[in-house]
Design an enzyme around this catalytic site. Sequence first.
Site, PDB file in Angstrom:
ATOM      1  CB  SER A 185       9.091   5.444  -2.376  1.00 58.99           C
ATOM      2  OG  SER A 185       9.769   4.282  -2.734  1.00 58.99           O
ATOM      3  CG  ASP A 291       7.742  -0.649   2.919  1.00 57.19           C
ATOM      4  OD1 ASP A 291       8.026  -1.390   1.965  1.00 57.19           O
ATOM      5  OD2 ASP A 291       7.788   0.596   2.858  1.00 57.19           O
ATOM      6  CG  HIS A 319       6.543   1.138  -0.472  1.00 58.53           C
ATOM      7  ND1 HIS A 319       7.427   1.693   0.422  1.00 58.53           N
ATOM      8  CD2 HIS A 319       6.837   1.712  -1.682  1.00 58.53           C
ATOM      9  CE1 HIS A 319       8.233   2.532  -0.209  1.00 58.53           C
ATOM     10  NE2 HIS A 319       7.881   2.572  -1.480  1.00 58.53           N
TER      11      HIS A 319
END
Length: 622
Positions: A185, A291, A319
Site C-alpha cells: 500500500s 483491489d 488489498h
Amino acid sequence: MLAGILAVAAAVVVAPQAAAKPRSSEPVYDFAQAVRETAWVDIGLDGDGDGRSDRVAADIIRPKEAAARGVKVPVIMDASPYYSCCGRGNESELKTYDSAGRPVGFPLFYDNFFVPRGYAVVLVDLAGTNKSRGCTDIGGPSDIDSARKVVDWLNGRANGYTTATGTAKTLASWSTGAVGMIGKSYDGTVANGVAATGVDGLKTIVPIGAISSWYDYYRSDGANLRQGSPAGLAQTVSQRNGGQNCSAANQKLTAGATSNGDYNAFWLDRDYVQSASKVKASVLASHGLGDLNVKTINFGQWWEALQVERKIWLTQAGHVDPFDYRRSAWVDTLHKWFDHYLLGIDNGIEKTPGASVEREPDVWVDQPAWPAGSAVTLRPASGSTPGVGTLGTTAGTGTVSFTDSSGQTSSGWAARPTETSSGRVLFSTGALAKDLHVSGTAKVTVTATPSTSTARLSAILVDYGPATIRNYTGPKEGIKNEMTQSCWGSSATGNDACYLNTSTDAVSVGLNIISRGWADLANFRSLSQESPLTPGQPYTMTFRLASTDHVVPHGHQLALIIGGTDGSFISGPAQYPKITVDLGKTSLALPVAGPGPAAVPATLPAAPVQIAPAGVSGLERG
C-alpha cells in the site's frame, strides 16, 4: 568487492558439489543477539517550518556477528507512515521500544527471516510520523526523500545522527550499500517513488498493492473518487508524531488537490509513471485484481512503463499481502529474489515466468508476461430490448439513452442484464464459443450528448456466468483468519516470528465485475483542464478501465455497461443529466490474448447472483 563476497560467504550454506556457486542464504546468525539501533537521517527539507532540516528515524536490526567480523550486509527497507498510527500487516503490528527508546518490535516477518540470513532490516518512519520530524506530504518530495535519503546514508552520501536533534553523527559502515525496498500500500508506493528517482544503491523493489500515481488514487480521468483527501490522510498518519505543527503543510495539500479533478502540478509531483524511465531497480510486484482501494490501473500503467527486470503476481483477492494468501510460496520467492538481487546469488529467479496469475481461488498459472495480449476493437449495437444490445466487431447505428441520478451503482446496473434500465445501457457478446483471456488495460471511447452542463461517465466489464471466486468485497477482501499460527524465522523477546494462518474466503457468484472505469466528460479534451459542456452538444471521450487478467470461460458472456455516476466509487455532477450515446462513435479497445470473442446466440441470465460492493476504503487500512 571483497566485503560483498564475505557477506555472501557468511550467510550461505554451499552444497559440496557446487562449492563455488552458493544457492541460498541460510540462518547462520543469532537473531536474539542482533544489533538494534536507530539512526536519524537528514533529508534536507523543513516540512514543519521550525527552521531546522528534518530528520527521519530509521530503526535498524542487523546481525551482531557480521559487524564483529567486519562483514558488511545488504539492507531490506520498508518506509512507512503507519508504524505508530495504524499498524502493518494482517495483524496491524506497531513498532515497540524499550525504556531507553531502543527498537524492540519490528512489524512483519522480514527481520525474523532475513536478519539470521545475513541481511539488515531498516524500517523508516516517513517525515511527520512516529519518531521522525517534519511533515508528510502524501507521496510528494518529503515522503520520497524520507526513504531516498536513507538509501543515500546507507551508501555514505547523506548524514545520519545518533539522536533526533543532536550533532553526533553515525555512519552505516556495516552496509554494503545494496538496498531492496518492500512494502504494501503506502509503503510500496514510496518504494515506487524512490525507484523513480533512479537513486544509486537501490537494487530492487517489491511493491504490494501500491500506487504508481496519486492522481489515480484520488481521481479517475477527471472524476473525483470517494477516497477521502490527501490532507485527511496526512492527519491520520501524523496523529502520534513528535508534536510538530503540520497545519501549514496540510493546507498546501488541500490547495494542491483541487476539487475539480483536473491533473495539475500537485499530481505531477506524485506521478511516478512519468519518471519510470529512471528506474534502475528490478521489480517484484503483487496486486489484487479485486483491489477496490488501490485501483489496478496503478499496477497496469506502472508495469507497462517499466524497462527493467520484473515479475508480477496477480491474485483474485483485494488489498491483501501475498504473505496472507500464498504464504509459503511468497516467502520462498522473496527469499530467492533478495538473495539474487542483494547478495548476487545465481539462483535463477530472474529466469522464472514473468507473471503468476490466480485463475480460481488457490489455482495459479504462470504466463511469460503481463499483459498477455493486444487490443481488439469491439462495438456496441442495439438489440430487441431497449438499452440492451450486442457487443461485437460490427458498429451499431443510432443512439441509446440513460438518465443519471444519485444512488446508482455498478452492481445495481449489472444485476438484471436482460431488462431495460433507465440508468444504464448494456451490450453483451452472447455466449462465448471459446475461453476469452482478457489481459491488460481496456479503454472505452464514448460519444455522449448530455442534457446539462455537467456529466459523469462510468463503464464496467462484466463476466456473466456461474463461478467461484475469492470474496474480494468481503470483510478481509478474500481471506479469513484462522486460530492457528505459523512461524517464519527466528524469535526474540518482544519480537516473535509467528503469525495467524489464513485461509481462502471464496463465494459462488453468477456475475463478476472484472474491470471498472470512470470519467468527467468535461475533461474530454484534457485531464489538465475542464472544458465547458453545452447541453445538447455531443462530446467524444476516451478513458481507461481497470487493468486486469481474467479468463471469461466459454459459455459465459462478456458485457460492457455504460452509465453515469457509479455512486459506490465517484461523486456526482452538479446537475445530473440525461445522456445520449452515439453507437456508431462508441467502442471498446479490449486487450486479449489470442483472437477476440467468438460467440453463439444465448440469453443472458435474468437475475444472477452477485457480490454487493463493500464500499471503498482509504489507505488507512493499508
